[in-house]
Design an enzyme around this catalytic site. Sequence first.
Site, PDB file in Angstrom:
ATOM      1  N   THR A 125     -13.651   3.627   1.279  1.00 30.65           N
ATOM      2  CA  THR A 125     -13.041   3.241  -0.062  1.00 30.65           C
ATOM      3  C   THR A 125     -14.078   1.832  -0.337  1.00 30.65           C
ATOM      4  O   THR A 125     -14.415   1.142   0.651  1.00 30.65           O
ATOM      5  CB  THR A 125     -11.282   2.577  -0.172  1.00 30.65           C
ATOM      6  N   ASP A 126     -14.074   1.493  -1.641  1.00 33.25           N
ATOM      7  CA  ASP A 126     -14.256  -0.009  -1.753  1.00 33.25           C
ATOM      8  C   ASP A 126     -13.681  -0.763  -1.846  1.00 33.25           C
ATOM      9  O   ASP A 126     -14.327  -2.139  -1.528  1.00 33.25           O
ATOM     10  CB  ASP A 126     -15.366  -0.082  -3.497  1.00 33.25           C
ATOM     11  N   GLU A 127     -12.604  -0.234  -0.824  1.00 38.45           N
ATOM     12  CA  GLU A 127     -11.746  -1.865  -0.736  1.00 38.45           C
ATOM     13  C   GLU A 127     -12.487  -2.349   0.805  1.00 38.45           C
ATOM     14  O   GLU A 127     -12.265  -3.656   0.765  1.00 38.45           O
ATOM     15  CB  GLU A 127     -10.546  -1.425  -0.565  1.00 38.45           C
ATOM     16  N   TYR A 150      -4.502  -2.427   5.104  1.00 41.34           N
ATOM     17  CA  TYR A 150      -5.380  -0.858   4.833  1.00 41.34           C
ATOM     18  C   TYR A 150      -6.371  -1.070   4.630  1.00 41.34           C
ATOM     19  O   TYR A 150      -7.258  -0.368   5.273  1.00 41.34           O
ATOM     20  CB  TYR A 150      -4.619  -0.755   3.293  1.00 41.34           C
ATOM     21  N   LYS A 154      -9.408   0.820   7.273  1.00 45.04           N
ATOM     22  CA  LYS A 154     -10.418   1.301   6.915  1.00 45.04           C
ATOM     23  C   LYS A 154     -12.066   0.896   7.105  1.00 45.04           C
ATOM     24  O   LYS A 154     -12.464   2.143   7.314  1.00 45.04           O
ATOM     25  CB  LYS A 154     -10.307   1.430   5.317  1.00 45.04           C
TER      26      LYS A 154
HETATM   27  P1  NAD Z   1      -1.965  10.048  -0.128  1.00 49.05           P
HETATM   28  O1  NAD Z   1      -1.171   8.791  -0.469  1.00 49.05           O
HETATM   29  O2  NAD Z   1      -2.233  10.301  -1.280  1.00 49.05           O
HETATM   30  O3  NAD Z   1      -1.961  10.799   1.014  1.00 49.05           O
HETATM   31  C1  NAD Z   1      -2.287  10.844   1.858  1.00 49.05           C
HETATM   32  C2  NAD Z   1      -1.651  11.812   2.882  1.00 49.05           C
HETATM   33  O4  NAD Z   1      -2.293  11.813   3.741  1.00 49.05           O
HETATM   34  C3  NAD Z   1      -0.783  12.283   2.721  1.00 49.05           C
HETATM   35  O5  NAD Z   1      -0.153  13.730   1.852  1.00 49.05           O
HETATM   36  C4  NAD Z   1       0.477  12.364   4.109  1.00 49.05           C
HETATM   37  O6  NAD Z   1       0.707  13.200   4.116  1.00 49.05           O
HETATM   38  C5  NAD Z   1      -1.949  12.540   4.728  1.00 49.05           C
HETATM   39  N1  NAD Z   1      -1.125  11.407   5.821  1.00 49.05           N
HETATM   40  C6  NAD Z   1      -0.763  10.297   6.069  1.00 49.05           C
HETATM   41  N2  NAD Z   1      -0.913  10.521   7.730  1.00 49.05           N
HETATM   42  C7  NAD Z   1      -0.687  11.498   8.125  1.00 49.05           C
HETATM   43  C8  NAD Z   1      -0.930  11.722  10.007  1.00 49.05           C
HETATM   44  N3  NAD Z   1      -0.998  11.157  10.429  1.00 49.05           N
HETATM   45  N4  NAD Z   1      -1.752  12.884   9.545  1.00 49.05           N
HETATM   46  C9  NAD Z   1      -1.632  13.635   9.150  1.00 49.05           C
HETATM   47  N5  NAD Z   1      -1.969  13.337   7.657  1.00 49.05           N
HETATM   48  C10 NAD Z   1      -1.223  12.650   6.974  1.00 49.05           C
HETATM   49  O7  NAD Z   1      -3.805   9.489  -0.414  1.00 49.05           O
HETATM   50  P2  NAD Z   1      -5.248   9.334  -1.866  1.00 49.05           P
HETATM   51  O8  NAD Z   1      -5.081   8.211  -2.705  1.00 49.05           O
HETATM   52  O9  NAD Z   1      -4.955  10.799  -1.996  1.00 49.05           O
HETATM   53  O10 NAD Z   1      -6.298   9.168  -0.531  1.00 49.05           O
HETATM   54  C11 NAD Z   1      -7.045   9.432  -0.042  1.00 49.05           C
HETATM   55  C12 NAD Z   1      -8.449   8.855   1.375  1.00 49.05           C
HETATM   56  O11 NAD Z   1      -8.651   8.269  -0.088  1.00 49.05           O
HETATM   57  C13 NAD Z   1      -7.292   7.906   2.056  1.00 49.05           C
HETATM   58  O12 NAD Z   1      -8.238   8.002   3.237  1.00 49.05           O
HETATM   59  C14 NAD Z   1      -7.132   7.205   1.402  1.00 49.05           C
HETATM   60  O13 NAD Z   1      -8.094   5.441   1.587  1.00 49.05           O
HETATM   61  C15 NAD Z   1      -8.951   7.047   0.459  1.00 49.05           C
HETATM   62  N6  NAD Z   1      -8.963   6.528  -1.034  1.00 49.05           N
HETATM   63  C16 NAD Z   1      -7.889   6.636  -2.006  1.00 49.05           C
HETATM   64  C17 NAD Z   1      -8.408   5.699  -2.798  1.00 49.05           C
HETATM   65  C18 NAD Z   1      -6.928   5.712  -4.095  1.00 49.05           C
HETATM   66  O14 NAD Z   1      -7.530   5.172  -5.280  1.00 49.05           O
HETATM   67  N7  NAD Z   1      -6.477   6.272  -3.870  1.00 49.05           N
HETATM   68  C19 NAD Z   1      -9.602   5.410  -3.380  1.00 49.05           C
HETATM   69  C20 NAD Z   1     -10.496   5.686  -2.812  1.00 49.05           C
HETATM   70  C21 NAD Z   1     -10.221   5.374  -1.127  1.00 49.05           C
HETATM   71  P1  TYD Z   2      -2.895  -0.566  -6.136  1.00 51.17           P
HETATM   72  O1  TYD Z   2      -3.087   1.082  -7.286  1.00 51.17           O
HETATM   73  O2  TYD Z   2      -2.133  -0.513  -4.989  1.00 51.17           O
HETATM   74  O3  TYD Z   2      -4.696  -0.346  -5.815  1.00 51.17           O
HETATM   75  P2  TYD Z   2      -5.636  -0.672  -5.018  1.00 51.17           P
HETATM   76  O4  TYD Z   2      -4.662  -2.456  -4.031  1.00 51.17           O
HETATM   77  O5  TYD Z   2      -5.870   0.140  -4.264  1.00 51.17           O
HETATM   78  O6  TYD Z   2      -6.644  -1.831  -5.568  1.00 51.17           O
HETATM   79  O7  TYD Z   2      -3.464  -2.006  -7.149  1.00 51.17           O
HETATM   80  C1  TYD Z   2      -4.381  -1.578  -8.435  1.00 51.17           C
HETATM   81  C2  TYD Z   2      -4.154  -2.904  -8.784  1.00 51.17           C
HETATM   82  O8  TYD Z   2      -3.158  -3.193  -9.702  1.00 51.17           O
HETATM   83  C3  TYD Z   2      -3.892  -4.684  -7.689  1.00 51.17           C
HETATM   84  O9  TYD Z   2      -4.849  -5.496  -8.057  1.00 51.17           O
HETATM   85  C4  TYD Z   2      -2.842  -4.867  -7.505  1.00 51.17           C
HETATM   86  C5  TYD Z   2      -1.941  -4.274  -9.391  1.00 51.17           C
HETATM   87  N1  TYD Z   2      -0.734  -3.910  -9.195  1.00 51.17           N
HETATM   88  C6  TYD Z   2      -0.170  -4.644 -10.137  1.00 51.17           C
HETATM   89  O10 TYD Z   2      -0.183  -5.615 -10.657  1.00 51.17           O
HETATM   90  N2  TYD Z   2       2.156  -3.740 -10.188  1.00 51.17           N
HETATM   91  C7  TYD Z   2       1.787  -3.003  -9.822  1.00 51.17           C
HETATM   92  O11 TYD Z   2       3.412  -2.747  -9.030  1.00 51.17           O
HETATM   93  C8  TYD Z   2       1.001  -2.785  -8.376  1.00 51.17           C
HETATM   94  C9  TYD Z   2       1.567  -1.384  -7.812  1.00 51.17           C
HETATM   95  C10 TYD Z   2      -0.480  -2.697  -8.173  1.00 51.17           C
END
Ligand code: NAD
Ligand code: TYD
Length: 336
Positions: A125-127, A150, A154
């Site tokens: 992630t870019d975080e 988190y 990462k």
């Molecule tokens: P999500 O929370 O929707 O899904 C995570 C999945 O991982 C779930 O199916 C969960 O059951 C599985 N999981 C969790 N712990 C586990 C374990 N111990 N063993 C096996 N499976 C396990 O997450 P997402 O949003 O789909 O994110 C997927 C990946 O992308 C992550 O690595 C996250 O850090 C990365 N990512 C997410 C975003 C975003 O905006 N959502 C952005 C950049 C990167």
């Molecule tokens: P989020 O979707 O949790 O992603 P991330 O923190 O990984 O960027 O949140 C996106 C942005 O929205 C973040 O600045 C926090 C804000 N946010 C709210 O203002 N209210 C909410 O209820 C949530 C879940 C997030």
Amino acid sequence: MKLIVTGGAGFIGSAFVRLLLAGSEPVRLTVLDTLTYAGNLDNLAPVAADARYRFVQGDIADPAAVNALVEQEQPDAIVHFAAESHVDRSILSPEPVVRTNLFGTFTLLEAARKYGVGRFLHVSTDEVYGSIPEPHEADENYPLVTSSPYSASKAGSDLLALSYHTTYKMAVTVTRASNNYGPYQFPEKLIPLMIANALEGKPLPVYGDGQQVRDWLYVDDHCRAIRAVLERGRPGQVYNIGGSRALPNLEVVERIIAATGRDRSLIQYVKDRPGHDRRYALTSDKITRETGWAPEMEFETGLAATIDWYRQNTAWIERVRSGAYREYYAQNYANR
Ligand code: NAD
Ligand code: TYD
């Protein structure tokens, strides 16, 4: 191409599986997922009958389960999505985050090393770059300055994965994407939470002043980028994946209000998230230069498609909002 896809029942992992199986490519995909609150086999229902896919329930932090699967499957690559992926949950309860994101990644890397897996793509992630001051954008060499359990987990797992390239010459690549949105996203992240609440006329909890900036990436664009890195990425390299659409949170919420026919009175300013990163911003020049990938989905179109999906899938929303979700919601939003 034989792949193990960890976390394939989650939001992005399931979109990746659906994308790879959408055509007639001769792939074989084994999803390894422990099915936490965020993992949902409904997300894989569209491919459940596809003979190129199978599901294995298992924990990536369980070395016996991981070793057995990797030995049996002998995959060409592991594409590693599984994670505890939510910042707010990581603040309330860091332990599963550290266990899955750090020890789970380590367990997979060790199995890949032991059984000679050809490629390991670590989805990050870019975080990990932390809050970026205007007018800068993070490239892949930007310092890692993390704020939440988190993002710290990462960043740690990124460095561990890259060390397996440096030390053991494994073909590891790391991708760092910006904030994703799209169908099947668990309604705890900003966009799906605001859509689900707006559709029901519930309050929209905006943290702090709502002027934090995120760069929005449509989930299918992210998955195409991961496929490009899997096919053409250079081992040992990191690739940023951005959506080229930076918006303050309040503006995103206002667009959702307009698209769902609600009014601004639903907005509720609540106490800010501790350690809240103000602005994420990244450049994706490297992946574009090396693989030709670029984001295709316009934010307006992607948001409208996402809102439509949630409107049509209220049963999905109800099912994922289990008792555990209600407990989390009460804990995170009480006293804010
Ligand atoms: P999500 O929370 O929707 O899904 C995570 C999945 O991982 C779930 O199916 C969960 O059951 C599985 N999981 C969790 N712990 C586990 C374990 N111990 N063993 C096996 N499976 C396990 O997450 P997402 O949003 O789909 O994110 C997927 C990946 O992308 C992550 O690595 C996250 O850090 C990365 N990512 C997410 C975003 C975003 O905006 N959502 C952005 C950049 C990167
Ligand atoms: P989020 O979707 O949790 O992603 P991330 O923190 O990984 O960027 O949140 C996106 C942005 O929205 C973040 O600045 C926090 C804000 N946010 C709210 O203002 N209210 C909410 O209820 C949530 C879940 C997030």
